[in-house]
Design an enzyme around this catalytic site. Structure first.
Site, PDB file in Angstrom:
ATOM      1  CG  ASN A  34      -1.809   1.151   1.373  1.00 38.51           C
ATOM      2  OD1 ASN A  34      -1.391   2.283   1.151  1.00 38.51           O
ATOM      3  ND2 ASN A  34      -3.044   0.918   1.739  1.00 38.51           N
ATOM      4  CG  HIS A  37       0.775   6.335   4.803  1.00 38.57           C
ATOM      5  ND1 HIS A  37      -0.127   7.339   5.076  1.00 38.57           N
ATOM      6  CD2 HIS A  37       0.216   5.192   5.260  1.00 38.57           C
ATOM      7  CE1 HIS A  37      -1.172   6.827   5.708  1.00 38.57           C
ATOM      8  NE2 HIS A  37      -0.988   5.523   5.828  1.00 38.57           N
ATOM      9  CG  HIS A  70      -8.335   4.157   1.214  1.00 38.78           C
ATOM     10  ND1 HIS A  70      -8.513   4.063   2.570  1.00 38.78           N
ATOM     11  CD2 HIS A  70      -9.539   4.520   0.712  1.00 38.78           C
ATOM     12  CE1 HIS A  70      -9.758   4.362   2.883  1.00 38.78           C
ATOM     13  NE2 HIS A  70     -10.403   4.660   1.760  1.00 38.78           N
ATOM     14  NE  ARG A  72      -8.324   7.505   4.540  1.00 40.81           N
ATOM     15  CZ  ARG A  72      -9.205   7.205   5.495  1.00 40.81           C
ATOM     16  NH1 ARG A  72     -10.294   7.919   5.635  1.00 40.81           N
ATOM     17  NH2 ARG A  72      -8.981   6.213   6.317  1.00 40.81           N
ATOM     18  NE  ARG A  76      -7.546  11.401   5.578  1.00 42.83           N
ATOM     19  CZ  ARG A  76      -8.032  10.818   6.677  1.00 42.83           C
ATOM     20  NH1 ARG A  76      -7.279  10.018   7.373  1.00 42.83           N
ATOM     21  NH2 ARG A  76      -9.264  11.042   7.069  1.00 42.83           N
ATOM     22  CD  GLU A  97      -7.128  -0.212   1.168  1.00 43.03           C
ATOM     23  OE1 GLU A  97      -7.299   0.836   1.811  1.00 43.03           O
ATOM     24  OE2 GLU A  97      -6.295  -1.051   1.478  1.00 43.03           O
ATOM     25  CB  THR A 128      -9.392   1.777   7.582  1.00 45.46           C
ATOM     26  OG1 THR A 128      -9.041   2.450   6.379  1.00 45.46           O
ATOM     27  CG2 THR A 128     -10.729   1.090   7.401  1.00 45.46           C
ATOM     28  CD  GLU A 178      -7.041  -6.317   3.206  1.00 40.52           C
ATOM     29  OE1 GLU A 178      -7.110  -6.246   1.957  1.00 40.52           O
ATOM     30  OE2 GLU A 178      -6.300  -5.594   3.892  1.00 40.52           O
ATOM     31  CG  HIS A 217      -5.286  -1.678   9.823  1.00 35.63           C
ATOM     32  ND1 HIS A 217      -5.715  -0.671   8.998  1.00 35.63           N
ATOM     33  CD2 HIS A 217      -4.980  -1.097  10.990  1.00 35.63           C
ATOM     34  CE1 HIS A 217      -5.695   0.470   9.647  1.00 35.63           C
ATOM     35  NE2 HIS A 217      -5.245   0.237  10.863  1.00 35.63           N
TER      36      HIS A 217
HETATM   37  N1  PXP Z   1      -5.794  -3.159   4.039  1.00 39.09           N
HETATM   38  C1  PXP Z   1      -6.782  -2.254   4.124  1.00 39.09           C
HETATM   39  C2  PXP Z   1      -8.139  -2.649   3.638  1.00 39.09           C
HETATM   40  C3  PXP Z   1      -6.555  -0.955   4.624  1.00 39.09           C
HETATM   41  O1  PXP Z   1      -7.554  -0.067   4.696  1.00 39.09           O
HETATM   42  C4  PXP Z   1      -5.251  -0.615   5.012  1.00 39.09           C
HETATM   43  C5  PXP Z   1      -4.956   0.772   5.516  1.00 39.09           C
HETATM   44  O2  PXP Z   1      -5.188   1.686   4.515  1.00 39.09           O
HETATM   45  C6  PXP Z   1      -4.233  -1.578   4.877  1.00 39.09           C
HETATM   46  C7  PXP Z   1      -4.548  -2.839   4.414  1.00 39.09           C
HETATM   47  C8  PXP Z   1      -2.806  -1.277   5.200  1.00 39.09           C
HETATM   48  O3  PXP Z   1      -2.681  -0.983   6.557  1.00 39.09           O
HETATM   49  P1  PXP Z   1      -1.295  -0.430   7.080  1.00 39.09           P
HETATM   50  O4  PXP Z   1      -1.045   0.868   6.393  1.00 39.09           O
HETATM   51  O5  PXP Z   1      -1.538  -0.281   8.537  1.00 39.09           O
HETATM   52  O6  PXP Z   1      -0.260  -1.459   6.753  1.00 39.09           O
END
Ligand code: PXP
Length: 270
Positions: A34, A37, A70, A72, A76, A97, A128, A178, A217
């Site tokens: 992901n 960030h 994701h 949003r 952001r 996402e 989330t 998930e 997550h």
């Molecule tokens: N999976 C989903 C569905 C999420 O919403 C997120 C956070 O955006 C993640 C995985 C990744 O989580 P993390 O950034 O904490 O590794």
């Protein structure tokens, strides 16, 4: 027994099916990276650096099987142009996402991502915070899931490891869930085994009714192996830790090490 700690060998076994010594076949695990960030950092200064698409390309070279982003409602981090570029410039499947809204459905219809993961979204939240309430909004979700399937996206629902939610997800006909690993990832060491058990129980229930299971997550080097050891977990999606760790070790290195840890967790099951 096939156990290797060299990353080259581990990359080589990535695409193979691993055979347990009692004859049960264990599939390799997929790593979704992901890159939200990277966009958070970019947006902190309002320019174009660092570019999340360049990060996605490094993730591809470093052993990621897919990219997760994701979009949003408040934009952001990831923006619409990022999604366009992730679909067209990276060459890895995109797991999009999205909140269950008409706006996001229209965007998914435009870009037709490989996968669409429906997540709950709340404007005030930092990230989330929990799983989707599938039980409470199944009619609304059914329409969105059906439309996403009709554009060719593989739909998943981000839910807690809760039997009622898992059953409700299966009733919508989605192929994938998930499991929200937040409670496990954030738990104290004393509570962690119980949180892990909840995830494992959820995975068993889901697998028995034919759902493919992903987990995400809060996963990091310390907590990922226990999840990856569960043979039914087809994919982990990891963002914040990998991007943060990249500050210290570089993005390619943080992803390669995560790849190695999850592959090792699978191999050591033999
Ligand atoms: N999976 C989903 C569905 C999420 O919403 C997120 C956070 O955006 C993640 C995985 C990744 O989580 P993390 O950034 O904490 O590794």
């Amino acid at each position: 027994m096939f156990v290797s700690h060299s990353s080259n060998n581990l990359l080589n076994i990535k695409s193979k099916t691993l055979k347990r010594n009692w004859g049960v076949f264990m599939d390799p695990i997929r790593l979704g990276v992901n890159i939200d960030h990277v966009a958070t950092l970019r947006n902190a200064r309002g320019g174009s650096f660092p570019d999340p698409i360049e990060a996605a390309k490094i993730a591809k070279e470093s052993g990621a099987d897919g990219i997760t982003a994701h979009l949003r409602e408040d934009r952001r981090h990831i923006n619409d142009n990022d999604i366009y570029r992730l679909v067209n410039e990276v060459g890895l499947p995109l797991n999009f996402e999205m909140a269950a809204t008409k706006e996001m459905l229209d965007i998914a219809s435009l870009y037709k991502p490989h996968a669409a993961c429906i997540v709950p979204e709340n404007r005030q939240e930092i990230t989330t915070e929990g799983g989707l309430d599938v039980v409470g909004q199944s009619d609304r979700l059914r329409k969105i899931c059906d439309e996403l399937s009709s554009i060719g996206s593989r739909v998943s629902l981000f839910i807690e490891a809760d039997e009622a939610q898992i059953t409700a997800a299966a009733e919508l006909g989605v192929p994938v869930i998930e499991i929200h690993a937040g409670a496990y990832s954030d738990s104290n060491p004393e509570d962690r085994p119980a949180e892990l058990e909840k995830i494992k129980t959820g995975i068993k229930i889901a697998t028995n009714i034919g759902l493919e299971c992903h987990v995400g997550h809060g996963l990091n080097y310390q907590n990922v192996s226990k999840i990856a050891e569960v043979g039914e977990v087809a994919e982990v999606n990891i963002g914040h830790f990998l991007i943060a760790e990249a500050i210290f070790s570089g993005l390619g290195n943080s992803i390669k090490k995560m790849r190695e840890l999850i592959d090792n967790a699978r191999v050591q099951q033999e």
